[in-house]
Structure formats: C-alpha cells, structure tokens
Design a protein around this motif. Structure first.
Motif, PDB file in Angstrom:
ATOM      1  N   CYS A  13       0.646  -1.125  -0.038  1.00 61.47           N
ATOM      2  CA  CYS A  13      -0.001   0.071   0.093  1.00 61.47           C
ATOM      3  C   CYS A  13       0.929   1.287  -0.010  1.00 61.47           C
ATOM      4  CB  CYS A  13      -0.763  -0.067   1.439  1.00 61.47           C
ATOM      5  SG  CYS A  13      -1.946  -1.434   1.298  1.00 61.47           S
ATOM      6  N   ASN A  14       1.489   1.488  -1.006  1.00 62.29           N
ATOM      7  CA  ASN A  14       2.453   2.610  -1.292  1.00 62.29           C
ATOM      8  C   ASN A  14       2.023   3.674  -2.207  1.00 62.29           C
ATOM      9  OD1 ASN A  14       3.094   0.902  -3.322  1.00 62.29           O
ATOM     10  ND2 ASN A  14       5.261   0.724  -2.611  1.00 62.29           N
ATOM     11  N   ASN A  15       1.062   3.670  -2.749  1.00 65.80           N
ATOM     12  CA  ASN A  15       0.628   4.454  -3.784  1.00 65.80           C
ATOM     13  C   ASN A  15      -0.437   5.449  -3.448  1.00 65.80           C
ATOM     14  OD1 ASN A  15       1.845   2.987  -6.010  1.00 65.80           O
ATOM     15  ND2 ASN A  15       0.095   1.404  -6.136  1.00 65.80           N
ATOM     16  N   GLU A  16      -0.010   6.834  -3.261  1.00 63.18           N
ATOM     17  CA  GLU A  16      -0.785   7.819  -2.791  1.00 63.18           C
ATOM     18  C   GLU A  16      -1.146   8.747  -4.001  1.00 63.18           C
ATOM     19  OE1 GLU A  16      -0.025  11.326   0.295  1.00 63.18           O
ATOM     20  OE2 GLU A  16       1.572  10.086   0.013  1.00 63.18           O
ATOM     21  N   CYS A  17      -2.454   9.141  -3.837  1.00 64.94           N
ATOM     22  CA  CYS A  17      -2.968  10.270  -4.700  1.00 64.94           C
ATOM     23  C   CYS A  17      -3.546  11.500  -3.840  1.00 64.94           C
ATOM     24  CB  CYS A  17      -4.302   9.589  -5.213  1.00 64.94           C
ATOM     25  SG  CYS A  17      -5.023  10.662  -6.492  1.00 64.94           S
ATOM     26  N   ASP A  18      -2.992  12.506  -4.134  1.00 65.43           N
ATOM     27  CA  ASP A  18      -3.073  13.664  -3.566  1.00 65.43           C
ATOM     28  C   ASP A  18      -3.289  14.970  -4.697  1.00 65.43           C
ATOM     29  OD1 ASP A  18      -3.077  16.289  -2.001  1.00 65.43           O
ATOM     30  OD2 ASP A  18      -1.453  15.762  -0.959  1.00 65.43           O
ATOM     31  N   ALA A  19      -4.649  15.405  -4.810  1.00 66.85           N
ATOM     32  CA  ALA A  19      -4.934  16.429  -5.699  1.00 66.85           C
ATOM     33  C   ALA A  19      -4.022  17.676  -5.693  1.00 66.85           C
ATOM     34  CB  ALA A  19      -6.198  16.822  -5.833  1.00 66.85           C
ATOM     35  N   THR A  20      -3.518  18.095  -4.512  1.00 69.27           N
ATOM     36  CA  THR A  20      -2.640  19.250  -4.098  1.00 69.27           C
ATOM     37  C   THR A  20      -1.253  19.414  -4.466  1.00 69.27           C
ATOM     38  OG1 THR A  20      -2.365  18.852  -1.859  1.00 69.27           O
ATOM     39  CG2 THR A  20      -4.419  19.834  -2.441  1.00 69.27           C
TER      40      THR A  20
END
Length: 442
Positions: free
Chosen positions: A88-95
């Motif tokens: 679980c090392n995939n991150e999504c951050d719109a900023t």
C-alpha cells in the motif's frame, strides 16, 4: 555517356506510370477536391469527392466525468495493489502535482516514466457500486477510422459499456459490452468480433476478451475493433478498400455506425481478481486509465479535404460550393439543385455532387443519361457539359473532330483529352533520342 541516363529515365517513367495506374484505383484516398483539366473551352475544374486525412482525435475533445468528484486526491488517499493487499504505497493527492491524477492525463503524451494516468477514488462505499461515466465530446460529427483503445493502469474493469451518440449527447446507444461473465452481467451470450459477418456487422455484442483480472496484469488494453469490422468488406489486410468504400456509400446504416459526435465509457465494476470482494481492504479496488486512443476524421460529407480547429471548435473547410460545420448545405446563391452528400463511387475519384449556381429560371440541362445523351463515348459532367472522347467534338460529342479531305490538324488534340499530362514520359524520351542522334552526327 547519355545511354545510362536514358535507361534510368525510362525506368523512372515506368515506375511513375505504374504507381499512377494502380495506387489511386486500389486505395482511393479522396484527398483532392478538384483539379484543372483541359476542355474545348479551355481550362476548367474537375470536381471529385474528398475527405480529410485521419488523425488523433483526442487532441480536440472535451472530457467530463460523472460523478464529477470521482477523481482521487481530495481528500488524499493511499491505495493498495490488487494482487497484494499489503503493498500500500501508492498515494493520490490532488494538491501535489507529482501525486495528482486528473482526467487530462488520459490524453497526454505516453512514453514517460513513470506512466501518467487518471485515477478514481477507491471502492470505499462498498457495497454501493463504484461506477463512473467518462464522456468524450467533440461538438462535431467525426468518422472513426481505427480501433478505439483504452489502456488501464489498474486491472481492467470486470463490467464496462462503450456507448456512442450521434446527436451531441442527447441520446446514447451501446457500441459494445465488456464483462468477465456476459450472461451474468448483461444477459448476453459472449461473442468476439471474429463471430461477426457482413450481415451481422452492426450487431451489438458482449465480449469477455478484455475483462480478465489481475492474473493477466500485463494485458492492460480494452479495444473496440474498428479495423476488424472494416476487414469484413476490405479483406484481412484492408487491401480492398474500394469494396469498403462502396459499402459505406450505399449503406447509410453502415456509415452511421462508424460516425459519432460523442463517446461514453461506462465503468460499472472495477477489477477484483476474485469472486468475492475483500471488504477489509477496499483500497485495492479502483479505476485507473493511462491512455485513450481515438483515430478518425471530421465528417465533411465528402465535400472537404481539410478540417480546422479554431476557437475551440472543429469545422470543415468546405469545397464544392457547400458550407456549414459538416458541409451539409449549399452556399448562398448556389441552390441550382438540392444539396447532396458526395459519393465514393465510382472508385477511385467518386462523385462530388457540387452545388451549382442559382438561376432566376430553371437550370438548363445540356446533357443527361436519358434523352440528352453524350454521344461517341462522351460522358455527361454535372448535366452541364459533355466530356468528349478524343477525336470528337460538339455539344453532345456528335461531330468527328477531323472532317473532309486532307490531314487532321491535331494541334488541339491535347485539349480534347481530359486527363492527358502536359508532358509525357514518351515525349521526353523521344527528345532525348533526338539529341543523342544529333550528338552522334556532330
């Protein structure tokens, strides 16, 4: 010294002549709308059916997502790999630009490392379905010329529908259904494009070929096979395009099948890789698309060979005295006869069906295929004049060009032949032979 040059020129001329003879007849690109020809009255325009070249249509679309807040990153979220719930090392951050996955990344240049892609939120509201509509709009009628290809960064969806619109998104019809189990998902027997025939080409099918789970993680593409459908008429390698163009010309439903204003991708169920959903690790389930390919051309009704993108809109650069975004009506003062779509037939130049000037009275017909037939092998051109065979002249080609005693004056013979080149290879070779003889005598 000049003999090798002579033989080289002869080979070049033969090659050019062969290419001119076979290439247009075999393929018929329809890339020229008109050309100048010689007639008895001098230079005149010869009109032909024409269409723009095919291109990457994703450069000109608008994309809309429903629901609009389905893109990941707001709030930030961490994702796990489908095949390994502990990775679980995939991150999504719109900023953060490096961690954002907005929808425009479905259409950017591929080949970068790491791959760019759009990504949805995870299935955190399970058991409520995770469903997304991705709508591609052109605000213009376009004709598809190659396969539609979706490349998924995630596992391919277990259920999906590709839909089309011909009226700018007001109504929709399915193009194809996709599922791991077509009977269970859509109550349809599974088929492939190879099951289609010329008679069933327009059938809407459900295929299981593109919906496998994470075990086939290197199979990332989902296709709608345009070329395989073309091949039902044009042959496996599309060598017989004349047959396809003939079918498109005479079968309106077939032409409309490959024509769209909008596409809609309905993602109905993400890849799960199993029969049961792991409710303890819902961050494994999501959609991610790295690339969408749509190849096509502007529909210009065979009245234009170019299409421009101006002020955010596509429009045909109309010829044949037509106008409108699709060249679908006659220009002002050119209503001498009703507007008509161009025709691919006869191969390879087709029929332009140009709009002709309006007159205060009825348009006089110089010739037709009934009572006013062109004689001696002549052909009627838009009912306005006869194109006479070499050696004949007159309004209806009724007179031999050379009459009475004496030799024929053939100085104007080139004008009577509609497609005779201004300079022929044979003439060039004759001149070279003459120069060689002169050089030898000197």
């Amino acid at each position: 010294m000049l003999w090798p040059v002579l033989f080289t020129l002869q080979a070049v001329c033969a090659g050019v002549a062969d290419a001119m003879q076979h290439y247009p007849a075999a393929w018929g690109h329809y890339d020229v709308c008109k050309s100048q020809i010689y007639t008895e009255e001098g230079l005149a325009w010869d009109y032909m059916a024409c269409q723009p070249e095919a291109t990457d249509m994703t450069k000109y679309l608008r994309v809309a997502l429903d629901p609009p807040n389905i893109t990941c990153g707001d709030p930030p979220e961490t994702y796990c790999a489908l095949e390994n719930p502990y990775m679980c090392n995939n991150e999504c951050d719109a900023t953060t630009e490096e961690l954002a996955h907005p929808p425009e990344l479905m259409f950017d240049f591929e080949g970068r490392n790491p791959t760019t892609f759009w990504q949805s939120t995870s299935w955190k509201k399970y058991p409520k379905p995770l469903q997304v509509n991705i709508t591609l709009s052109w605000n213009k009628t376009i004709e598809l010329t190659d396969d539609i290809v979706l490349t998924f960064e995630s596992g391919r969806p277990e259920q999906m529908v590709l839909e089309k619109s011909l009226d700018y998104g007001r109504t929709w019809t399915p193009y194809q259904f996709y599922a791991t189990d077509c009977l269970d998902a859509f109550t349809m027997e599974p088929k492939t494009v190879n099951d289609l025939t010329q008679r069933t080409l327009l059938d809407i099918i459900c295929t299981e070929d593109y919906s496998r789970g994470y075990v086939w993680k290197y199979d990332k593409t989902v296709r709608f096979e345009i070329k395989d459908r073309f091949a039902l008429f044009a042959g496996p390698r599309l060598h017989n395009m004349a047959s396809l163009y003939g079918q498109l010309d005479t079968t309106k439903n077939l032409r409309d099948f490959f024509t769209i204003t909008d596409l809609r991708i309905r993602l109905l169920k993400p890849a799960t890789g199993a029969t049961m959903v792991d409710e303890n690790n819902l961050s494994r389930y999501f959609y991610a698309i790295s690339d969408i390919k749509v190849q096509g051309r502007c529909k210009c009704n065979l009245h234009a060979n170019s299409c421009v993108f101006d002020k955010g809109k596509l429009g045909c650069e109309c010829e044949h005295n037509t106008t409108g975004p699709d060249c679908s009506r006659c220009k002002r003062h050119y209503h001498g006869r009703a507007w008509s779509v161009g025709s691919y037939l006869p191969i390879p130049k087709g029929t332009a069906n140009i709009c002709i000037p309006s007159n205060h009275g009825p348009v006089p017909r110089v010739c037709d295929n009934a009572m006013l037939r062109c004689q001696n092998g002549g052909t009627c051109h838009h009912h306005q004049r006869c194109h006479c065979s070499p050696g004949f002249t007159g309004v209806l080609c009724e007179r031999a060009r050379c009459q009475g005693a004496g030799e024929c004056d053939d100085q104007l013979s080139g004008q009577a032949t509609l497609y005779q080149p201004l300079v022929s290879c044979h003439l060039s070779l004759a001149l070279i032979v003459l120069l060689l003889l002169t050089f030898t005598l000197c």
